[in-house]
Structure formats: C-alpha cells, structure tokens
Design a protein around this motif. Structure first.
Motif, PDB file in Angstrom:
ATOM      1  N   VAL A 179      87.402  51.442  17.473  1.00  0.00           N
ATOM      2  CA  VAL A 179      86.453  51.536  16.598  1.00  0.00           C
ATOM      3  C   VAL A 179      85.132  51.416  17.278  1.00  0.00           C
ATOM      4  N   THR A 180      83.896  52.408  16.925  1.00  0.00           N
ATOM      5  CA  THR A 180      82.644  51.830  17.300  1.00  0.00           C
ATOM      6  C   THR A 180      81.746  51.976  16.169  1.00  0.00           C
ATOM      7  N   GLY A 181      81.036  50.878  15.891  1.00  0.00           N
ATOM      8  CA  GLY A 181      80.143  50.891  14.755  1.00  0.00           C
ATOM      9  C   GLY A 181      78.640  51.422  15.312  1.00  0.00           C
ATOM     10  N   LEU A 182      77.982  52.024  14.363  1.00  0.00           N
ATOM     11  CA  LEU A 182      76.924  52.866  14.760  1.00  0.00           C
ATOM     12  C   LEU A 182      75.726  52.460  13.879  1.00  0.00           C
ATOM     13  N   HIS A 183      74.599  52.099  14.182  1.00  0.00           N
ATOM     14  CA  HIS A 183      73.599  51.701  13.214  1.00  0.00           C
ATOM     15  C   HIS A 183      72.286  52.431  13.588  1.00  0.00           C
ATOM     16  N   VAL A 184      71.728  53.177  12.845  1.00  0.00           N
ATOM     17  CA  VAL A 184      70.505  53.864  13.302  1.00  0.00           C
ATOM     18  C   VAL A 184      69.446  52.951  12.942  1.00  0.00           C
ATOM     19  N   ALA A 218      70.622  44.897  12.816  1.00  0.00           N
ATOM     20  CA  ALA A 218      71.689  45.774  13.009  1.00  0.00           C
ATOM     21  C   ALA A 218      72.807  44.677  13.646  1.00  0.00           C
ATOM     22  N   ASP A 219      72.368  43.811  14.313  1.00  0.00           N
ATOM     23  CA  ASP A 219      73.628  42.601  14.839  1.00  0.00           C
ATOM     24  C   ASP A 219      73.988  42.150  13.516  1.00  0.00           C
ATOM     25  N   LYS A 220      73.483  41.543  12.530  1.00  0.00           N
ATOM     26  CA  LYS A 220      73.809  41.371  11.281  1.00  0.00           C
ATOM     27  C   LYS A 220      74.775  42.194  10.620  1.00  0.00           C
ATOM     28  N   ILE A 226      76.888  49.971  18.493  1.00  0.00           N
ATOM     29  CA  ILE A 226      75.831  50.706  19.266  1.00  0.00           C
ATOM     30  C   ILE A 226      74.604  50.703  17.868  1.00  0.00           C
ATOM     31  N   ALA A 227      73.412  50.368  18.553  1.00  0.00           N
ATOM     32  CA  ALA A 227      72.260  50.458  17.660  1.00  0.00           C
ATOM     33  C   ALA A 227      71.330  51.229  18.373  1.00  0.00           C
ATOM     34  N   VAL A 228      71.027  52.274  17.713  1.00  0.00           N
ATOM     35  CA  VAL A 228      69.846  53.212  18.194  1.00  0.00           C
ATOM     36  C   VAL A 228      68.639  53.607  17.459  1.00  0.00           C
ATOM     37  N   GLN A 229      67.470  53.694  17.900  1.00  0.00           N
ATOM     38  CA  GLN A 229      66.346  54.058  16.954  1.00  0.00           C
ATOM     39  C   GLN A 229      66.293  55.731  16.918  1.00  0.00           C
ATOM     40  N   GLY A 230      66.121  55.948  15.642  1.00  0.00           N
ATOM     41  CA  GLY A 230      65.948  57.457  15.142  1.00  0.00           C
ATOM     42  C   GLY A 230      65.247  57.436  13.774  1.00  0.00           C
TER      43      GLY A 230
END
Length: 150
Positions: free
Chosen positions: A38-43, A72-74, A93-97
């Motif tokens: 799995v990959t967690g993604l937070h925008v 995001a880490d939390k 993965i944390a990305v800005q958008g």
C-alpha cells in the motif's frame, strides 16, 4: 484470474476526515489478504502568497510548509501502524496541490497503483453539488479501479 493476480499496489488517499480511518483499516486488511503493498497519499494545501505582504503572513511560508508536512505525517501514523501490524509493505507520499482528485489520479498512474481505496464522505444534496466530490472526480477521471468505503 483471482484478486491476487489483479492487485499488486493499492493507493490510499488520506485526509482529516473520519472516513480515512475506515479506509485505512479496510485497505490494509485487503492488502494483507491478497499479499500486496500500500501507499498512503495526502494532498497538502498549496500556499500561494503572491500579492500578500510578507509581514502579514503568520507563520512564514517555509514554516507553513513544515507544519503542513508534520500534519501529513500525523495523518499517516494510523496507516503505518496498521500496515506494520498486518505485515503489509507501506510507503507514504505527501504532495502539495490545489486539487486533491488530480493529485490522486496522477500519483496512482505515476506509482503504478492498480487499485485506489478511498472514502465516500457522504455529502448530500446542495453541499455535494456546491463542494463537489473528490471521490466522484477520481471515479470520473481515473482508469484505475476504485474501491469506495462508506
């Protein structure tokens, strides 16, 4: 072909919504049962300060970005915990958008994910119409299968 042949990499978009916890539990359980990762993604929100006087920004832009990353880490903490205890390989993965659905669709393609598991936030009526639905936008714009958790 069974599900172990179909899904090798699950993307899990995560936000502040309570539904994210249910999504994490369901996605990790699924990943464990079929032996996938799995990959967690937070925008993270884009910070656009053009035209704003620097002295008016509290805290400064670099500090806002650090705070956003810490947030995001939390949000990733329950995912990494669940994955570790289930023996599921996990990345985050944390990305800005400005557009979460666009980032979800793009990251699913870039990361080679073959399933997206995300929450239905349950908006109804005019709220759904005015705010739109990130889940609906993902469903409309991705070629990757989407499992929606209510």
């Amino acid at each position: 072909m069974d599900s172990t042949d179909m899904f090798k990499h699950i993307l899990i978009p995560i936000d502040d919504d309570a539904g994210s916890r249910r999504v994490i539990e369901q996605a990790v359980a699924l990943a464990h049962s079929i032996g996938t990762c799995v990959t967690g993604l937070h925008v993270m929100m884009e910070f656009n300060v053009s035209g704003i006087v620097d002295e008016l920004i509290e805290p400064p832009l670099d500090q806002l970005q650090k705070l956003s990353r810490a947030h995001a880490d939390k949000l990733f903490s329950p995912l990494t915990y669940e994955a570790e205890h289930a023996g599921v390989a996990c990345d985050t993965i944390a990305v800005q958008g400005d557009s979460p659905w666009r980032a979800i669709v793009a990251k699913a393609a870039e990361s080679g994910c073959d399933l997206i598991v995300m929450a239905s936030h349950g908006r109804r009526g005019i709220t759904k119409f005015m705010l739109g639905s990130e889940t609906q936008q993902v469903l409309t714009h991705t070629e990757v299968p989407v499992l929606v958790v209510h």
